[in-house]
Structure formats: C-alpha cells, structure tokens
Design an enzyme around this catalytic site. Sequence first.
Site, short mmCIF file in Angstrom:
data_model
loop_
_atom_site.label_atom_id
_atom_site.label_comp_id
_atom_site.label_asym_id
_atom_site.label_seq_id
_atom_site.Cartn_x
_atom_site.Cartn_y
_atom_site.Cartn_z
N LYS A 236 0.84 -1.38 0.15
CA LYS A 236 0.01 -0.11 0.02
C LYS A 236 0.83 1.30 0.15
O LYS A 236 0.80 2.22 -0.75
CB LYS A 236 -0.94 0.19 1.25
CG LYS A 236 -1.84 -1.24 1.11
CD LYS A 236 -2.71 -1.17 2.52
CE LYS A 236 -2.15 -1.35 3.76
NZ LYS A 236 -1.54 -2.71 4.00
N ARG B 151 -10.30 0.27 8.00
CA ARG B 151 -9.94 -1.08 8.12
C ARG B 151 -10.72 -1.88 8.75
O ARG B 151 -10.61 -3.06 9.01
CB ARG B 151 -8.50 -1.05 9.15
CG ARG B 151 -7.39 -1.34 8.75
CD ARG B 151 -6.35 -1.03 10.05
NE ARG B 151 -5.17 -1.82 9.73
CZ ARG B 151 -4.11 -1.35 9.31
NH1 ARG B 151 -3.84 -0.24 8.75
NH2 ARG B 151 -2.99 -2.02 9.18
N ARG C 31 11.79 -5.48 4.99
CA ARG C 31 11.52 -4.09 4.58
C ARG C 31 12.17 -3.24 5.60
O ARG C 31 12.57 -3.49 6.81
CB ARG C 31 9.71 -3.98 5.30
CG ARG C 31 9.46 -2.54 5.16
CD ARG C 31 8.19 -2.11 5.49
NE ARG C 31 7.37 -2.87 6.22
CZ ARG C 31 6.11 -2.70 6.25
NH1 ARG C 31 5.51 -2.24 5.43
NH2 ARG C 31 5.53 -3.09 7.39
N ARG D 84 10.66 -1.61 11.51
CA ARG D 84 9.38 -1.10 12.40
C ARG D 84 9.54 -2.25 13.31
O ARG D 84 9.59 -3.36 13.14
CB ARG D 84 8.18 -1.24 11.64
CG ARG D 84 7.88 0.19 10.73
CD ARG D 84 6.95 0.13 9.94
NE ARG D 84 5.65 -0.47 10.41
CZ ARG D 84 4.79 -0.65 9.39
NH1 ARG D 84 4.78 -0.12 8.15
NH2 ARG D 84 3.34 -1.43 9.70
N ARG E 251 -1.21 -9.86 13.06
CA ARG E 251 -1.40 -8.70 12.16
C ARG E 251 -2.37 -9.14 11.03
O ARG E 251 -3.22 -8.71 10.51
CB ARG E 251 -0.38 -7.69 11.69
CG ARG E 251 0.38 -6.91 12.73
CD ARG E 251 1.44 -6.32 12.28
NE ARG E 251 1.60 -5.40 11.08
CZ ARG E 251 2.54 -5.13 10.20
NH1 ARG E 251 3.69 -5.46 10.62
NH2 ARG E 251 2.36 -4.26 9.37
#
Length: 215
Positions: A13, A88, A127, A160, A171
């Site tokens: 996203k 969400r 990431r 993160r 998640r």
Amino acid sequence: MNLILLGPPAAGKGTQAQWILRDFDVVHVSTGDMLRKAIADGTDLGKLAKPLIDAGKLVPDDIVNGIIQEWLRAADPGKGIVFDGFPRTVAQAQALDEMLANVGRKIDAVVSIQVNEQVVVERIGGRWSCPKDGAVYHATNCPPQVIGKCDRCGADLIQRDDDKPEKIVERYKQYLEKTMPLVDYYRAQGTLLPIDGTRDTQAVYGEIQAALATL
Ligand code: AP5
Ligand code: MG
C-alpha cells in the site's frame, strides 16, 4: 479522485501510494504513519496506540475515525486523497462515507491489493522504512541507493517494531477478521478494483494505472 488502498500488511500500500502521488494530483494519508509519529513524539495518542500496535492489534475505531476527521478538516479541497491503511473495519468505512459526504466528497475507487500470507511474511522480513518521510524499501526487492539511508531525505532507515515475525501472524489474523469484509463492502458499492499484488512493484502499478483509467 479519492482512493483507498486496501490490503493486508506488506501488500504494498505504502509503496504504490508513492507511485500514485508522483502521477496524480492527490495527497497521501496513512493512519499507520500518523500513529507511529504520535508514538515517536510521545503524545497521549502515541501512548495509547503503542501497546496495541506492538501486539499487532487494531487501534479502536473511534480514535482513528477522530484522527481522519481532524485531518479532513484541514485537507486541501482542490486535491484528491489516497487513504492508506484506513478504513480497516466496516465501522471505519461507514464513518468515512459519512465524513466525506459532509465535505462534498466520495470514494471513487478502492484499490484492493491482493497477496497471500507467504508474500506478506517475505516482504515484511526485508522491509526498511524511513522514520521521517514514510518511504519504504526492501533489502532485495527495492533497495535504497545507499544501504541504510533514505533516497529522498537521507535519514537512517529503520525496521518497524511491528515487523517481527511473531507479530505479523497476529496482524494478518486481524486483517482476515476485521479488514477483509471491506472487500464485500466496496464491491457492493461498485468501487472495488481488485489488483494482483504478487508481481513486481512496477507491474502492480501498471495494473493500478490501467484500472484507474477505466473510471
Ligand atoms: P499500517 O502502517 O497501516 O500497516 P499495515 O496495514 O500492516 O501495512 P504495512 O505498512 O505493513 O504494509 P504496506 O501494505 O504499506 O506495504 P509496503 O508498501 O510497506 O498500520 C500499522 C498498525 O497501526 C496496525 O497494525 C494497527 O495497529 C495500527 N493502525 C493503522 N491504521 C489503523 C486503522 N485504520 N485502524 C486501526 N488501527 C490502525 O511494502 C512492504 C514491503 O514489501 C516493503 O519492503 C516494500 O519495498 C516491499 N514491496 C512492496 N510491493 C512489492 C512488490 N510488488 N514486489 C516486491 N516487494 C514489494
Ligand atoms: Mg504501509
């Protein structure tokens, strides 16, 4: 044009938002980036959000709806909006419809980026994110020009806290339970654009461009 980028964690996203911002007259709003900034700034919102984000859970609807309501009040009416990570839940989607109607806007398209859990785990593991401007990189798929530094602002990149393998399971579970129902919600509204998110970033963006061109 007002868009929603919908998809599981690490679907791409934030990555696709960067491309869309380059080519369309839109501003980007990411509730995840806003919550992480509140945590970094040590605000009351940040203190409330931190344990939830760390546990891979969602922040309560009324809190995030309030953040978006406030943001919308100050938004440039002449520009479109790319919503990333919001809504969400169905309750958030209903609140957003109402908030937008109040300012004479509506959602034109919901870009639903589809990837499976295996892709999510692989992408999250590699990431790297910029804590200053929210830019995202991947160790192998999309590396920065200088290892460890943001191409745009030069800040040191970070991993993160919620990108640990044990947190991604929760998640993804939250996504399946609470966010997946939005696919049906927006399909019923006629705004859903399903996109295969498993291809490389440029191919995914090409598919998004083609889908947006049909609007
Ligand atoms: P948020 O920040 O929104 O996180 P998320 O939805 O879990 O999504 P991510 O940011 O992890 O992934 P992404 O889809 O942006 O992927 P990216 O482009 O980075 O939310 C974090 C937390 O905040 C939530 O868990 C919740 O607690 C809270 N929160 C936020 N909003 C909320 C709300 N509305 N309500 C309640 N709580 C809320 O890409 C991932 C990686 O893959 C990168 O390394 C990238 O380089 C790479 N990549 C991307 N695309 C490709 C591709 N096509 N091929 C190869 N690699 C790719
Ligand atoms: Mg993101």
